[in-house]
Design an enzyme around this catalytic site. Structure first.
Site: not given
Length: 106
Positions: A18, A22, A41, A76
């Site tokens: 993960y 990113h 964000y 996504w």
């Protein structure tokens, strides 16, 4: 500007993967987030899989709706769903439920 904070849970056996995903978020996904009002964000990930998301937006409902209309977001979310627990068949962005803000130091 509204501040949004939400929690999700990443599967413990998928944490490294993960994080890696990113490191290089698709440019068109980054663009879609900016264009639909997802400012500042940020995602934070704890070693136990707790994911804390934070963003600032003038209109949360419009920001979510804007992303729902983007094809890149559908791709996504489909790829990211396998990393999370307790989604109950929802996409990760559908499982985001803003926490209640109780204090802010300006």
């Amino acid at each position: 500007m509204r501040r949004i904070c939400f929690l999700l849970r990443v599967r413990p056996d998928r944490l490294a993967e993960y994080r890696e995903r990113h490191r290089d978020v698709w440019p068109d996904m980054r663009r879609a987030l900016r264009e639909t009002g997802w400012g500042n964000y940020t995602l934070f990930l704890a070693d136990d899989g707790l994911l804390v998301g934070y963003l600032e937006t003038p209109d949360w409902d419009a920001a979510q709706a804007g992303m729902r209309d983007r094809e890149v977001n559908a791709r996504w979310q489909a790829e990211m769903a396998e990393y999370f627990t307790a989604l109950d068949g929802r996409d990760p962005d559908e499982a985001m439920s803003p926490l209640t803000e109780v204090f802010h130091l300006d």
